[in-house]
Every structure is written in structure tokens, then in C-alpha cells.
Design a protein around this motif. Structure first.
Motif, PDB file in Angstrom:
ATOM      1  N   HIS A  89       0.675  -1.154  -0.122  1.00 58.21           N
ATOM      2  CA  HIS A  89      -0.179  -0.586   0.234  1.00 58.21           C
ATOM      3  C   HIS A  89       0.722   1.054  -0.335  1.00 58.21           C
ATOM      4  O   HIS A  89       1.717   1.204   0.521  1.00 58.21           O
ATOM      5  CB  HIS A  89      -0.655   0.483   1.170  1.00 58.21           C
ATOM      6  N   GLN A  93      -0.321   6.474   8.141  1.00 59.11           N
ATOM      7  CA  GLN A  93      -0.473   7.061   8.649  1.00 59.11           C
ATOM      8  C   GLN A  93      -0.347   8.614   8.157  1.00 59.11           C
ATOM      9  O   GLN A  93       0.195   8.926   7.498  1.00 59.11           O
ATOM     10  CB  GLN A  93       0.820   6.829   9.905  1.00 59.11           C
ATOM     11  N   ASP A 100       7.012   2.383   4.988  1.00 55.95           N
ATOM     12  CA  ASP A 100       6.115   1.330   5.538  1.00 55.95           C
ATOM     13  C   ASP A 100       4.519   1.082   3.889  1.00 55.95           C
ATOM     14  O   ASP A 100       4.513   2.328   3.499  1.00 55.95           O
ATOM     15  CB  ASP A 100       4.281   1.864   6.702  1.00 55.95           C
ATOM     16  N   GLU A 134      -4.897   0.551   3.449  1.00 57.91           N
ATOM     17  CA  GLU A 134      -4.659  -0.291   4.165  1.00 57.91           C
ATOM     18  C   GLU A 134      -4.089   0.599   5.552  1.00 57.91           C
ATOM     19  O   GLU A 134      -5.009  -0.846   6.273  1.00 57.91           O
ATOM     20  CB  GLU A 134      -3.183  -0.762   3.828  1.00 57.91           C
ATOM     21  N   GLU A 135      -3.760   1.524   5.682  1.00 60.87           N
ATOM     22  CA  GLU A 135      -3.998   2.073   7.250  1.00 60.87           C
ATOM     23  C   GLU A 135      -5.395   1.840   8.107  1.00 60.87           C
ATOM     24  O   GLU A 135      -4.435   1.791   9.319  1.00 60.87           O
ATOM     25  CB  GLU A 135      -2.924   3.430   7.073  1.00 60.87           C
ATOM     26  N   GLN A 199       8.324  -3.222  11.682  1.00 62.51           N
ATOM     27  CA  GLN A 199       7.878  -2.199  11.665  1.00 62.51           C
ATOM     28  C   GLN A 199       7.801  -2.995  13.790  1.00 62.51           C
ATOM     29  O   GLN A 199       6.959  -2.231  14.903  1.00 62.51           O
ATOM     30  CB  GLN A 199       6.405  -2.150  12.248  1.00 62.51           C
ATOM     31  N   HIS A 388       4.963   3.731  11.674  1.00 66.31           N
ATOM     32  CA  HIS A 388       3.912   4.719  12.092  1.00 66.31           C
ATOM     33  C   HIS A 388       4.978   5.922  13.049  1.00 66.31           C
ATOM     34  O   HIS A 388       3.539   6.639  13.315  1.00 66.31           O
ATOM     35  CB  HIS A 388       2.897   4.242  13.023  1.00 66.31           C
TER      36      HIS A 388
HETATM   37 MN    MN Z   1       1.148   1.073   8.668  1.00 70.24          MN
END
Ligand code: MN
Ligand code: HGY
Ligand code: MN
Length: 417
Positions: A89, A93, A100, A134-135, A199, A388
């Protein structure tokens, strides 16, 4: 030179080309502190999508966009079998990291371009995918694009989701020009790989380059609310108050006690708290809070949700506040397909990567793809486990190694009859 099942250890991706694209894409929505702010269906997300579609077309891929804005870019095989799918994706954020999701999308594009440079024909088509939302930070729940594609949600449910300012998902998708024609229905990919930053701290603590991901945590997202009574902060005696924020504080402490007490892998987070009227001299009348509970064991998540419900009731009773709790999303913990995971492991061996097998504490679109086709993931380290946030960082040579592992895994699967 091809070895059995098409191993091409002589092939390697072009790390500087990948880096150029990474830096260019991350100029879009860049924040002052070195992160990105590209929430789903925002103008920055549109600009990112437009850039990727241009790169996909320049690479000669056949691009199609489905009703949820998922972008598929296909490289034909010698046979028109079900494709090997890989991607991730690019929505982020609000003040997120540059790696990410982006690493997985650009890594899959780099694999395709490496195959083109080397003139490698694959038996199966290879397809790059960019999943929408996605987030789940702007529109809950998360993983909406892959969720509709794999049948977890219907399209109208997704279209009707609204963000905090009341904007509707379907309208925003239309506004940015990505409400595609193609039906958002799984066309049964042969398998799915997702390259992603870990992550978490485990790879960087062990100085390893690659995680061979054999499963992913399950999680529950809940919206909770306490309703008390607004009143003047001065003349109202303490015994006459019904303070929604005091009840909320009890539940926040309960989440921490619960995750410390169970001796399991349970993690719990209260990530957002909205207080109203949110005024220095008014007793809080209403508080809305979110809870995120995760474990690699579904029963542990079940027990945690039940315990939180009891904690809400007890806190409400102590303060005399009304309460309600709604589960807005539930994803089961699941092991990935062992054959796909073994393919990733063999690819890590072929590349000579220092790796370990592990599970993912973060949710990914791979959670849902795993329900419809053999799926596995490749992790690369997050320095200090940070993600994030704008401080998210991965050493570039680890991104290159992880992308080489993706190349070998996709190659191996693309030759399977
Ligand atoms: Mn994420
Ligand atoms: O919440 C998650 O794990 C993912 O980043 N959406
Ligand atoms: Mn992600």
C-alpha cells in the motif's frame, strides 16, 4: 542460466533505480520531520497513485484500476495462468514513515523491471498491486481495498465509510479519479507475496536483514464511549460529578494491567481519545476512545475483548456514567501458507541473507489475501523497531536484500505449473 524451478541466483535488482523511485515518491506529502502525510484518498495519495501509474505504464505493464481504487499492473507470462501477485500500500499514517507499504510496492515494480532488463520470460504472469486504505487512519476499518477484493466487506459498506469530517469514502475515491471500472472481486491469484518493513524490534536487535514471515497476529479494533454529565469545574462538589474522562482513565489503566497480567503475547493500545466539550473548566461530558487488541492466538483476543467489556461496565458503574462498546473490525490470527513461506526461506538462502522466521504483529493486506490464495511475507528491519512515526528507518542495503529475496521468491513461483 536457469536452474530447476527457475532459480536465477545470478539475477539481482538495481538498488540505485529502486532508491531513486523511493526518494521521488516520498517527496510527495513529505513532512518537515522526514516522514510522510499521505492518508488514503487525500490529494497526496492521489499524486502518489498518479506517479505509480505513470511508472507502471512506462514499464510496459497493463494497468487496471478496480472499483475500490486498487491498482493492478500486469506483466504477461508465456501462459495466461493465474498470476503471481506482489505489492502493498502507499497510503500512510498522518505523520507516518517513508518505508511502510512503499517498500513493498516499489520492490514489486523493481522485480518486474529486473526481469525485463534480463529478458526473463516467466511462465505465469506477474502482477504488482497497490491496495487502497490499508492503514485505516482516515477511514476505518483498515485494509478496506484488499478486504472488498477478498470478500470481507461489500463495496457499498466501504463506500459509506466516513472520516472525522464526514467525507464519504466512495465520494473521495471518485474525487481523486480512482473509482475504477474493474469489479473489485478476487480473480484468484496463484499466490501473493508482500515485502514490508517489520515495524518491530526483532530483526534489528539480532542484526538480521530478512524476516521470513510465517504468520500474522489477529486483532480487534473497538470504538468505546462514556457519557457523563457536563458541569462547572468550580462549584460542582466532587461527590456530585459524573466525569466521563475519569471512567476512561480507568479503562486505559485496565488495558495496561490486562496486557501485563496475562503472560501471553497480548498487546493493547488506546490510540485515540476525543473529549467533549474538551474545555479547561467543564467536567467532561462524553469521551470516545479506540482500542486495538492483538495476539497470535485468537482465543487470547477473544478473552481480551470480553475483559474490556467488563472493565467498561465496572468503570461506568463506579462513575455513574453510561457506556457503550462496538467492535468495528476483527481479523483472525493466521499462519501463512507453508509452501509459500518455504519459497521465501529458500529465496533468502539463495540470496545469502541473514534471516529468521517470525510472525507479524502488524496487520497487512496479506492477512486477507491469505484467505484466498497461498500467501507469505518478507520483512526487512525497522531500526530500533520504530514505525508509524516520522523516525521510521531501514538501512538501504536491507531494502535491497529484501527486494532480492522477493525477486527470487516470485521467480520460483512464476515457474510453477
Ligand atoms: Mn502501517
Ligand atoms: O494496524 C496495522 O497493523 C496496520 O499498520 N494497518
Ligand atoms: Mn503497512
Amino acid at each position: 542460466m536457469s536452474t530447476p524451478n527457475n532459480r536465477r541466483p545470478d539475477l539481482s535488482i538495481d538498488g540505485s533505480r529502486l532508491r531513486r523511485r523511493f526518494e521521488e515518491l516520498n517527496e510527495i506529502g513529505a513532512t518537515d520531520r522526514g516522514g510522510v502525510n499521505r492518508p488514503a484518498l487525500s490529494d497526496a495519495n492521489k499524486e502518489t497513485r498518479d506517479t505509480l501509474v505513470t511508472w507502471f505504464c512506462d514499464a510496459g505493464l497493463d494497468v487496471r484500476i478496480d472499483e475500490m481504487g486498487n491498482i493492478f499492473a500486469r506483466r504477461e507470462g508465456t501462459d495466461d495462468r493465474a498470476p503471481v501477485l506482489a505489492g502493498s500500500h502507499v497510503d500512510s499514517q498522518y505523520n507516518g514513515g517513508r518505508y511502510d507499504g512503499v517498500v513493498g510496492v516499489l520492490g514489486a515494480l523493481e522485480v518486474v523491471e529486473t526481469l525485463d532488463d534480463a529478458g526473463v520470460e516467466t511462465y505465469r504472469p506477474v502482477e504488482v498491486v497497490v491496495w487502497t486504505n490499508e492503514e485505516g487512519v482516515r477511514f476505518q476499518p483498515d485494509m478496506l481495498g484488499s478486504g472488498v477484493y477478498t470478500g470481507q466487506f461489500d463495496r457499498e459498506y466501504a463506500y459509506d465509510r466516513t472520516d472525522k469530517s464526514g467525507d464519504r469514502f466512495g465520494d473521495e475515491l471518485e474525487r481523486i479519479g480512482y473509482r475504477g471500472e474493474t469489479a473489485c472481486v478476487a480473480d484468484d491469484p496463484y499466490c501473493y507475496f508482500e515485502l514490508h518493513v517489520e515495524q518491530g524490534p526483532y530483526l534489528s536487535e539480532r542484526d538480521l536483514s530478512v524476516g521470513v514471515v510465517e504468520g500474522v497476529y489477529g486483532f480487534s479494533w473497538l470504538n468505546a464511549r462514556f457519557t457523563g454529565a457536563a458541569d462547572h469545574a468550580g462549584p460542582t462538589p466532587m461527590h456530585l460529578r459524573t466525569d466521563a474522562l475519569v471512567a476512561t482513565a480507568d479503562v486505559i489503566q485496565a488495558v495496561r494491567r490486562l496486557t501485563a497480567a496475562t503472560g501471553t503475547d497480548l498487546v493493547g493500545t488506546v490510540g485515540s481519545v476525543d473529549v467533549s466539550p474538551n474545555s479547561i473548566n467543564v467536567i467532561p461530558e462524553e469521551v470516545e476512545l479506540t482500542l486495538d487488541l492483538r495476539s497470535y492466538d485468537n482465543g487470547t483476543v477473544d478473552d481480551a475483548v470480553e475483559q474490556i467489556e467488563r472493565e467498561m461496565a465496572w468503570a461506568g458503574e463506579r462513575e455513574g456514567a453510561d457506556w457503550d462498546l462496538e467492535e468495528i473490525m476483527r481479523v483472525d490470527a493466521m499462519p501463512f501458507d507453508e509452501d509459500c513461506t518455504a519459497t521465501v526461506e529458500a529465496a533468502a538462502e539463495a540470496v545469502g541473507a541473514e534471516y529468521m522466521r517470525m510472525v507479524s504483529g502488524a496487520g497487512h493486506d496479506a492477512n486477507y489475501l491469505n484467505e484466498i490464495c497461498p500467501t507469505s511475507m518478507i520483512f526487512v528491519p525497522s531500526e530500533g523497531g520504530v514505525s508509524h512515526t516520522e523516525d521510521e528507518y531501514t538501512e538501504w542495503e536491507d531494502v535491497v536484500v529484501g527486494t532480492d529475496v522477493l525477486l527470487q521468491a516470485m521467480l520460483a513461483k512464476s515457474e510453477e505449473r
